[in-house]
Design an enzyme around this catalytic site. Structure first.
Site, PDB file in Angstrom:
ATOM      1  N   THR A   1      41.078  -5.926  68.662  1.00 56.75           N
ATOM      2  CA  THR A   1      39.883  -6.201  69.467  1.00 56.75           C
ATOM      3  C   THR A   1      39.799  -7.686  69.819  1.00 56.75           C
ATOM      4  O   THR A   1      39.439  -8.048  70.939  1.00 56.75           O
ATOM      5  CB  THR A   1      38.623  -5.783  68.672  1.00 56.75           C
TER       6      THR A   1
ATOM      7  N   HIS B   1      42.060  -8.396  72.660  1.00 58.65           N
ATOM      8  CA  HIS B   1      41.444  -8.038  73.953  1.00 58.65           C
ATOM      9  C   HIS B   1      40.498  -9.153  74.409  1.00 58.65           C
ATOM     10  O   HIS B   1      40.455  -9.504  75.587  1.00 58.65           O
ATOM     11  CB  HIS B   1      40.667  -6.722  73.841  1.00 58.65           C
TER      12      HIS B   1
HETATM   13 ZN    ZN Z   1      39.057  -4.796  63.563  1.00 57.83          ZN
END
Ligand code: ZN
Length: 341
Positions: free
Chosen positions: A40, A43
């Protein structure tokens, strides 16, 4: 305090000075010692379409952490200053039907630290006391910093009965590898993990007793016959988000097989539903960790011999965070841990 922040809507993160968070009556303040870099966070670093549409700027990123409680809100009971902890990064509401039923991980209003709320890549983190998970001595700060993704692996792996079962894991990223370790720990028979990234398959074999298969040039059917598997895998854990991996999983599952999906396909992807129907396959989507059952099981297993330390391949002081993100961006690292002490 030092904080690693998405300061502007472009590629990268920046080390800034931010005020120490003020805590409310039901919060604690945590001095962060170690953090893990998550997909994440990559990203958000890359500022892809998902990040640009989800994350307000400026935002302190990060949600995988271990640290120590340094301040308690006035309503907080049962926690102590100086206590070592990690914590659930999903901040949930308590009013939805699911929350009121005790299924906190299914609250539709969930907000994530480091995504929707100021995160853990900082010297101090504000967290609701409800979300704090105290760490026993057997779990050091480095393992404490990867309990969030290990929790994803545990939640996915424990979706179905695994004792004596043959399990296929598609995707040998850190979570897939940790899932393989969990599946092995709880007593599966054959554990096969597939990928096309040989570095990650090699890492999987170093972390746990698993059969790594490079589907770029190895035939899964041949591997299965080598293991004397007759009818197919009983359980599949899809960790790659790759459509071909899911196809291959369905193809090689037994009649009545079960699949847990954690991998996120990049967009809509075609699925051969008739084959899933005729094979009578059960599919479960997995989000986050069960609050707090996954945490309980995970800590119990770590105290009882589950060992995932080798999945951590890189360790950096936080001032060298660019090298840490570089290792992640290389695509062949395991977990990367940043040291804030
Ligand atoms: Zn994580």
């Amino acid at each position: 305090m030092k904080a690693l922040e998405k300061s502007k809507p472009e590629v990268g993160l920046w080390m800034t000075r931010a005020p120490v968070p003020k805590i409310g009556p039901d919060d604690v303040l945590i001095r962060v010692r170690k953090t893990g870099i998550c997909g994440t966070d990559i990203h958000i670093w890359n500022w892809d379409a998902w990040a640009a549409g989800t994350v307000p700027v400026p935002m302190i990123t990060g949600h995988e952490f271990a640290g120590e409680i340094v301040e308690l809100g006035r309503n907080v009971e049962g926690l102590e200053i100086g206590q070592r902890c990690s914590g659930e990064g999903h901040l949930i509401g308590k009013k939805s039907r699911q929350s009121r039923a005790g299924k906190f991980h299914l609250d539709p209003g969930t907000r994530g630290i480091g995504v929707n709320e100021q995160g853990a890549f900082a010297e101090f983190l504000r967290l609701p006391a409800f979300n704090v998970v105290p760490l026993p001595d057997a779990i050091d700060d480095e393992i404490g910093a990867i309990l969030d993704p290990l929790g994803n692996a545990v939640h996915t792996a424990l979706s179905f009965d695994l004792i004596g079962e043959d399990v296929l894991i598609t995707g040998a990223g850190p979570i897939g590898i940790m899932a393989a370790a969990v599946v092995r720990h709880v007593g599966a028979r054959h554990v096969v993990i597939t990928d096309i990234n040989q570095d990650r398959l090699d890492l999987a074999a170093r972390v746990t007793d698993v059969v790594p298969v490079n589907v770029g040039h190895q035939d899964l059917k041949e591997v299965m016959s080598g293991l004397k598997m007759k009818e197919g895998f009983d359980v599949g854990l899809e960790m790659s988000g790759n459509q071909r991996a899911l196809d291959q999983m369905v193809e090689n599952l037994v009649m009545g097989g079960r699949i847990a999906l954690l991998g996120i396909p990049p967009g809509k992807s075609p699925v051969d539903w008739s084959r899933i129907v005729f094979k009578a396959i059960t599919i479960k989507g997995v989000y986050g960790r069960e609050i707090f059952e996954t945490w309980y099981k995970m800590i119990a297993m770590l105290e009882n011999g589950l060992d995932v330390r080798k999945v951590i391949t890189h360790r950096f002081k936080v001032d060298d965070f660019r090298e840490g993100f570089g290792a992640m961006l290389s695509g062949s690292s395991g977990k990367v841990v940043l040291d804030w002490t």
